[in-house]
Design a protein around this motif. Structure first.
Motif, PDB file in Angstrom:
ATOM      1  N   LYS A 124       0.835  -1.191   0.000  1.00 20.46           N
ATOM      2  CA  LYS A 124       0.000   0.000   0.000  1.00 20.46           C
ATOM      3  C   LYS A 124       0.878   1.253   0.000  1.00 20.46           C
ATOM      4  O   LYS A 124       1.775   1.389   0.825  1.00 20.46           O
ATOM      5  CB  LYS A 124      -0.934  -0.016   1.213  1.00 20.46           C
ATOM      6  CG  LYS A 124      -1.899  -1.198   1.230  1.00 20.46           C
ATOM      7  CD  LYS A 124      -2.711  -1.262   2.504  1.00 20.46           C
ATOM      8  CE  LYS A 124      -3.630  -0.071   2.624  1.00 20.46           C
ATOM      9  NZ  LYS A 124      -4.529  -0.172   3.791  1.00 20.46           N
ATOM     10  N   LYS A 125       0.590   2.144  -0.953  1.00 19.33           N
ATOM     11  CA  LYS A 125       1.297   3.406  -1.049  1.00 19.33           C
ATOM     12  C   LYS A 125       0.291   4.519  -1.333  1.00 19.33           C
ATOM     13  O   LYS A 125      -0.787   4.273  -1.873  1.00 19.33           O
ATOM     14  CB  LYS A 125       2.344   3.362  -2.168  1.00 19.33           C
ATOM     15  CG  LYS A 125       3.442   2.327  -1.967  1.00 19.33           C
ATOM     16  CD  LYS A 125       4.417   2.343  -3.131  1.00 19.33           C
ATOM     17  CE  LYS A 125       5.516   1.309  -2.945  1.00 19.33           C
ATOM     18  NZ  LYS A 125       6.455   1.290  -4.102  1.00 19.33           N
ATOM     19  N   ASP A 126       0.637   5.716  -0.956  1.00 19.21           N
ATOM     20  CA  ASP A 126      -0.219   6.864  -1.249  1.00 19.21           C
ATOM     21  C   ASP A 126      -0.125   7.190  -2.742  1.00 19.21           C
ATOM     22  O   ASP A 126       0.845   7.802  -3.199  1.00 19.21           O
ATOM     23  CB  ASP A 126       0.194   8.072  -0.402  1.00 19.21           C
ATOM     24  CG  ASP A 126      -0.228   7.935   1.049  1.00 19.21           C
ATOM     25  OD1 ASP A 126      -1.152   7.154   1.312  1.00 19.21           O
ATOM     26  OD2 ASP A 126       0.365   8.605   1.907  1.00 19.21           O
ATOM     27  N   PRO A 176      -5.283  11.254  -3.315  1.00 19.05           N
ATOM     28  CA  PRO A 176      -4.298  10.228  -2.934  1.00 19.05           C
ATOM     29  C   PRO A 176      -4.837   9.330  -1.829  1.00 19.05           C
ATOM     30  O   PRO A 176      -5.297   9.800  -0.788  1.00 19.05           O
ATOM     31  CB  PRO A 176      -3.101  11.056  -2.446  1.00 19.05           C
ATOM     32  CG  PRO A 176      -3.694  12.355  -2.011  1.00 19.05           C
ATOM     33  CD  PRO A 176      -4.899  12.598  -2.868  1.00 19.05           C
ATOM     34  N   ILE A 177      -4.807   8.023  -2.070  1.00 16.28           N
ATOM     35  CA  ILE A 177      -5.290   7.025  -1.110  1.00 16.28           C
ATOM     36  C   ILE A 177      -4.214   5.955  -0.944  1.00 16.28           C
ATOM     37  O   ILE A 177      -3.553   5.560  -1.913  1.00 16.28           O
ATOM     38  CB  ILE A 177      -6.607   6.379  -1.601  1.00 16.28           C
ATOM     39  CG1 ILE A 177      -7.718   7.424  -1.685  1.00 16.28           C
ATOM     40  CG2 ILE A 177      -7.039   5.246  -0.678  1.00 16.28           C
ATOM     41  CD1 ILE A 177      -8.111   8.005  -0.344  1.00 16.28           C
ATOM     42  N   SER A 178      -4.048   5.464   0.285  1.00 15.71           N
ATOM     43  CA  SER A 178      -3.088   4.401   0.549  1.00 15.71           C
ATOM     44  C   SER A 178      -3.656   3.067   0.049  1.00 15.71           C
ATOM     45  O   SER A 178      -4.588   2.519   0.634  1.00 15.71           O
ATOM     46  CB  SER A 178      -2.794   4.315   2.055  1.00 15.71           C
ATOM     47  OG  SER A 178      -1.885   3.258   2.318  1.00 15.71           O
ATOM     48  N   ARG A 184      -6.570   5.105   5.422  1.00 16.26           N
ATOM     49  CA  ARG A 184      -5.185   4.873   5.863  1.00 16.26           C
ATOM     50  C   ARG A 184      -4.971   3.408   6.217  1.00 16.26           C
ATOM     51  O   ARG A 184      -5.857   2.758   6.686  1.00 16.26           O
ATOM     52  CB  ARG A 184      -4.870   5.743   7.084  1.00 16.26           C
ATOM     53  CG  ARG A 184      -4.807   7.235   6.744  1.00 16.26           C
ATOM     54  CD  ARG A 184      -3.629   7.559   5.862  1.00 16.26           C
ATOM     55  NE  ARG A 184      -3.605   8.929   5.408  1.00 16.26           N
ATOM     56  CZ  ARG A 184      -2.744   9.391   4.520  1.00 16.26           C
ATOM     57  NH1 ARG A 184      -1.839   8.584   3.990  1.00 16.26           N
ATOM     58  NH2 ARG A 184      -2.776  10.635   4.118  1.00 16.26           N
TER      59      ARG A 184
END
Length: 343
Positions: free
Chosen positions: A195-197, A231-233, A343
């Motif tokens: 998981k990344k932004d 932006p979403i993780s 998050r």
């Protein structure tokens, strides 16, 4: 003589005999030195008392040891058979009870592992059965077409149709194997979702690119409502795969001239990616079953697919801490929502 080769009972007897003999020798020596018969009588009486209590101790210890050995053997037999519930001892402070409780804990761990092995064996059998069922139809079709081409004279137009059929069946097999590889790699954790932004708009655009041609071919209107800077993780690659599977199903089961809408809503703890269509809909009784591996409703078997897309989508979303929900009624279309944690 090695102590390792002696039984516990023999060791107790030897220790007791040595203690009694030592007391008798000391009594004789003291009475000889003091020249007093009373010392000999007192020492002899004390030796007899010691012999009595040591004898009682050895007998009691032997019985307790025999009882413990019997219980231990029974517990081990039950552990081997795995067909009885083991009883915990109420005497938690004794050494025997502590050993017994440790054995029971070991037995419970063994039962849990045995249950997991049985479940994995059943899942493997189901997977093999499902794969066999899915492969059987295209392989039979390929064999029938090739036999016809090899044994019967056909026109050029028929030959072209047969070759088109072979291409269609090989594409289906290829799709099935690719889906199985992806599912297997996820289930065995050969792939770790990272998981990344990342901007959700790019992930959604990547998924949309895979269904644009099919939607245009059926003249299905597709609308998208997603903020360009959100932006979403999440794992962009695999999340795109999950969204594509929902879109692919929507295109398949929406009739020509229908509509598909994709919207993104940011909630307090989750971001919702909703895919709504004007297709045939899903009955309430089937809404839980559609996420099973290789499940397909009876009335949609004429459509291409192997019934693994929704299962794979749910696995991808679940492993990122999210979930998928569906709202649908027969004849009213369907709404699938991917809920990903912010998050």
């Amino acid at each position: 003589m090695k102590l390792n080769n002696l039984s516990t009972k023999k060791i107790c007897r030897l220790v007791s005999a040595g203690l009694i003999l030592s007391m008798l020798v000391l009594t004789v020596i003291l009475s000889s030195i003091m020249q007093d018969m009373k010392i000999f009588i007192a020492g002899g009486t004390l030796t007899l008392c010691a012999f009595f209590w040591i004898k009682l101790l050895v007998v009691s210890f032997g019985k307790r040891l025999s009882l413990f050995t019997s219980d231990l053997c029974r517990t081990l037999d039950n552990m081997i058979d795995g067909n009885e519930e083991l009883q915990k001892s109420n005497e938690s402070e004794t050494l025997f009870a502590r050993i017994n409780n440790r054995l029971i804990r070991l037995y419970e761990i063994m039962q849990e592992n045995r249950h997991k092995v049985d479940m994995e064996r059943q899942e493997l059998q189901m997977l093999i059965s499902d794969i066999s069922h899915q492969v059987k139809i295209p392989v039979s079709n390929l064999r029938m077409v090739t036999d016809t081409l090899l044994t019967k004279p056909v026109s050029e137009e028929e030959r072209r149709d047969f070759l088109q059929g072979i291409l269609s069946q090989t594409d289906k097999l290829d799709f099935l194997f690719q889906a199985l590889v992806k599912t297997s790699r996820l289930e065995t954790r050969a792939i770790r979702l990272e998981k990344k932004d990342i901007n959700l708009f790019h992930t959604l655009a990547q998924a949309m690119s895979g269904v644009v041609y099919a939607a245009e071919k059926k003249e299905i209107a597709v609308s998208v409502d997603c903020p360009e800077d959100l932006p979403i993780s999440h794992d962009s690659r695999w999340t795109s795969e999950a969204i594509f599977n929902l879109l692919d199903n929507a295109v398949k089961y929406t009739p020509s001239g229908g509509k598909i809408s994709v919207s993104v809503v940011l909630w307090e703890m989750y971001v919702e990616i909703k895919v709504a269509d004007t297709g045939k809909g899903i009955s309430e009784s089937n809404q839980a079953a559609i996420f099973r591996r290789f499940y397909r409703e009876e009335e949609v078997h004429e459509q291409q697919g192997v019934g693994i897309g929704l299962y794979l989508a749910r696995e991808i979303v679940t492993r990122q801490g999210g979930y998928i929900k569906v709202i649908s009624e027969p004849g009213q279309g369907s709404e699938f929502s991917i809920m990903l944690p912010v998050r």
